[in-house]
Design a protein around this motif. Structure first.
Motif, short mmCIF file in Angstrom:
data_model
loop_
_atom_site.label_atom_id
_atom_site.label_comp_id
_atom_site.label_asym_id
_atom_site.label_seq_id
_atom_site.Cartn_x
_atom_site.Cartn_y
_atom_site.Cartn_z
N VAL A 242 13.09 55.16 65.00
CA VAL A 242 12.59 56.14 65.97
C VAL A 242 13.76 56.96 66.49
O VAL A 242 14.74 56.40 67.01
CB VAL A 242 11.88 55.45 67.15
N SER A 244 14.81 59.21 69.37
CA SER A 244 14.38 59.57 70.72
C SER A 244 15.47 60.37 71.43
O SER A 244 15.74 60.16 72.60
CB SER A 244 14.04 58.30 71.51
N MET A 298 10.20 60.80 68.68
CA MET A 298 9.60 60.69 70.01
C MET A 298 10.20 61.78 70.90
O MET A 298 11.38 61.73 71.27
CB MET A 298 9.87 59.31 70.61
N ILE A 331 5.60 62.33 67.62
CA ILE A 331 4.89 61.99 68.85
C ILE A 331 5.55 62.75 70.00
O ILE A 331 6.78 62.86 70.05
CB ILE A 331 4.95 60.47 69.14
N PHE A 369 3.13 56.43 72.57
CA PHE A 369 3.48 55.84 71.27
C PHE A 369 2.33 54.97 70.78
O PHE A 369 1.96 55.02 69.60
CB PHE A 369 4.76 55.01 71.41
N SER A 373 -0.01 55.65 67.50
CA SER A 373 -0.04 54.64 66.44
C SER A 373 -1.47 54.32 66.02
O SER A 373 -1.74 54.06 64.85
CB SER A 373 0.67 53.36 66.91
#
Length: 619
Positions: A242, A244, A298, A331, A369, A373
């Motif tokens: 991920v 971020s 993210m 996301i 998240f 998902s």
């Protein structure tokens, strides 16, 4: 047009004056449609499977995680809404007992049932993988890992998720009343792990928070590329990575920030696209011959780092462009709450004066998240059903190389033109095939054994200073050990670990005087080496004025003399009022072969301080 294709109906023995009775014209045309024979349409069995075939293919799905959910289709909103009470309970954080009280329970309930309904949570889903053969394989892999864990937890590991990010990711400012530089138990990666595991009442996932304050996607790219994972993760690698870094990648370039004529919206867009694209390409090829990890973006950024709102949305624009180009999973927490935070000024989800925010914002990121998902699961099961029942295959898949997960589309840059893209794509396919053969991938199994142990690190040394990870004791031991090998005493360098004084004093190896110097020596190296990467702090203020260090990499030749392979000067001073950890690769003029000796000499040639945050010695 339909009426014009038919003649007026003629019925033998009857003459009807239609001009006098116009309403009869339409009725007679309909009557003619009923009596005119309609050609028979042949049914194509390949497109419409028999009932027996449908039943047979549905049975094949019974071993999939999709068998646990309604068929033939379900939505993330349905699953979210029907499980809200359980989601509320799973969202309570036992690691922060101060937040386990009736008032916070009421706030939790109000946020989920009133402020953030499923209709709003849907905004989190920016893009789900659909056509890319490698990322579709990654999605199938992660749901296979989850299914195995649910079915037999004793013999199957949890899903491994590695999260990369800066100070937001490690929870700075997350818990009210605490000024800690990091708070892992409050930060959203831990909340995501608790949300999933408490919901299923088992350790279904393991989330590794690999965030490092003051870093950007460039640092994460090196961490992924050179396999800089914790010991327990290094042998197998993550199933999911991920990125971020939306906050730090949205920081305007320091040399443009004070320029009134600078286009910061475009500058941040280009900067974010470049940094994130390098991360994606490194992550997608990090598993060599095996299925790559699922790459997730993210976006947890809401500003404020520049005056323009479009500028604060530039990262989201770049992220979405790249997610569609590479078919990765995107996301956005920002999209879930942006209007609430910006238009209504609600401080629950953002901070008008700082990029860091409260525990409720971190909890909402975890929910974003989680909801996304579920959407990924829904689309995956839809596609699996279509494949099983209708033998559906995307057109794009026919252009890919079977079982070759090394393909990357041409980089998405301003220089990539429409007239050239087909040729660049063909070149990328050839390059992927050549790499596949060179790595011997065809001789390896195409399976995805989650527990297969393999040394995938190309480095003999790889570390970056992190609280709770590679900390002050480890840095001191490393420097003492390898400086003794060189026979040259350390002069004017020491380990610093004064987090209370701010970001400029976070853990690292720091020069304390103007003539500081040290030399490291690595004997009988275990792998060929042709690259050295230095992680360093670039900071501001009088203390850092003119900070500059010279790095010299050498090997020892047959006459026991140093042979210089690379020399590079790195500036540690920043004109912007931010302290960032950056990386600089020192490419060697040749390869230092396995079994040889390697030396790194560092001299402070400017200013009175310089801070090293990490080191990689790799091939």
């Amino acid at each position: 047009m339909l009426m014009g294709t038919f003649r007026k109906p003629r019925i033998p023995g009857i003459r009807i004056p239609l001009r006098k009775f116009p309403f009869l014209s339409g009725a007679l045309c309909i009557f003619s449609l009923l009596v005119v024979p309609i050609p028979k349409i042949e049914r194509q069995e390949s497109q419409f499977p028999s009932r027996e075939n449908v039943i047979q293919q549905k049975t094949l799905l019974n071993d999939s995680i999709c068998s646990r959910f309604p068929r033939p289709s379900f939505t993330a909103s349905y699953l979210w809404q029907t499980n809200l009470p359980k989601i509320v309970n799973a969202s309570k954080n036992p690691l922060l007992p101060g937040l386990l009280n009736p008032e916070d329970d009421r706030r939790l309930y109000s946020l989920l049932f009133k402020t953030l309904p499923a209709s709003r949570m849907r905004r989190a889903v920016q893009h789900t993988p659909s056509t890319s053969s490698s990322q579709r394989a990654s999605v199938r892999h992660i749901f296979r890992v989850i299914q195995r864990r649910l079915h037999d937890p004793e013999n199957n590991p949890p899903l491994r998720i590695a999260v990369f990010g800066g100070s937001v990711t490690i929870g700075r400012g997350c818990e009210a009343g605490k000024r800690a530089m990091q708070n892992y138990n409050c930060a959203w990666p831990m909340r995501l792990q608790l949300l999933i595991n408490q919901f299923f009442d088992m350790d279904l996932v393991k989330v590794y928070n690999l965030g490092v304050g003051g870093t950007n996607s460039g640092v994460a790219t090196n961490m992924v590329k050179y396999w800089m994972y914790p010991t327990e993760l290094a042998k197998v690698g993550p199933d999911v990575v991920v990125n971020s870094y939306s906050t730090n990648d949205s920081l305007p370039p320091w040399d443009l920030k004070d320029d009134p004529n600078a286009d910061l919206v475009t500058a941040v867009l280009d900067q974010a696209r470049d940094g994130l694209q390098q991360f994606i390409r490194a992550a997608l090829t990090s598993n060599r011959c095996k299925v790559p990890p699922l790459v997730v973006h993210m976006d947890d950024y809401l500003g404020p780092q520049q005056d323009s709102l479009l500028g604060d949305m530039s990262y989201n624009t770049a992220m979405l462009q790249l997610a569609k180009w590479y078919d990765t999973f995107a996301i956005s927490y920002g999209e879930v709450v942006r209007d609430i935070a910006w238009l209504l000024g609600d401080s629950t989800f953002s901070n008008k004066k700082d990029v860091h925010f409260s525990n409720w914002a971190h909890q909402t990121i975890a929910w974003s998240f989680g909801f996304a998902s579920l959407e990924l699961l829904s689309t995956f099961c839809d596609d699996e059903f279509a494949r099983a029942v209708y033998n559906f295959t995307s057109t794009a898949e026919h252009n890919m190389i079977p079982n070759n997960h090394l393909y990357l589309p041409p980089p998405l840059t301003r220089e990539l033109l429409r007239k050239d893209v087909e040729e660049k794509h063909a070149e990328a396919l050839i390059s992927a095939q050549e790499s596949y053969v060179a790595m011997g991938c065809s001789n390896k199994t195409a399976g995805d054994d989650d527990n297969e142990l393999e040394d995938r690190s190309p480095c003999i040394v790889s570390w970056i200073a992190t609280p709770g990870g590679y900390g002050a004791p480890q840095i001191s031991h490393f420097m003492d050990r390898h400086s003794k090998n060189s026979g040259v005493p350390i002069q004017g360098w020491k380990t610093e670990n004064q987090l209370a004084e701010g970001w400029g004093n976070k853990i690292g190896w720091v020069a304390t005087q103007s003539d500081a110097t040290f030399t490291l020596q690595f004997d009988r190296i275990e792998k060929d080496v042709n690259s050295v990467t230095v992680f360093y702090l670039r900071s501001y203020g009088e203390k850092w004025d003119e900070s500059n260090a010279r790095f010299t990499v050498s090997t020892i030749d047959g006459n026991n003399h140093d042979k210089v392979m690379s020399t590079y000067d790195i500036a540690g001073f920043s004109e912007d009022r931010h302290s960032l950890t950056l990386s600089q690769e020192l490419k060697l003029s040749g390869t230092i072969g396995k079994g040889k000796s390697l030396r790194i000499k560092v001299d402070l040639i400017g200013g009175s301080t310089f801070k090293i945050m990490g080191l990689m010695i790799c091939t």
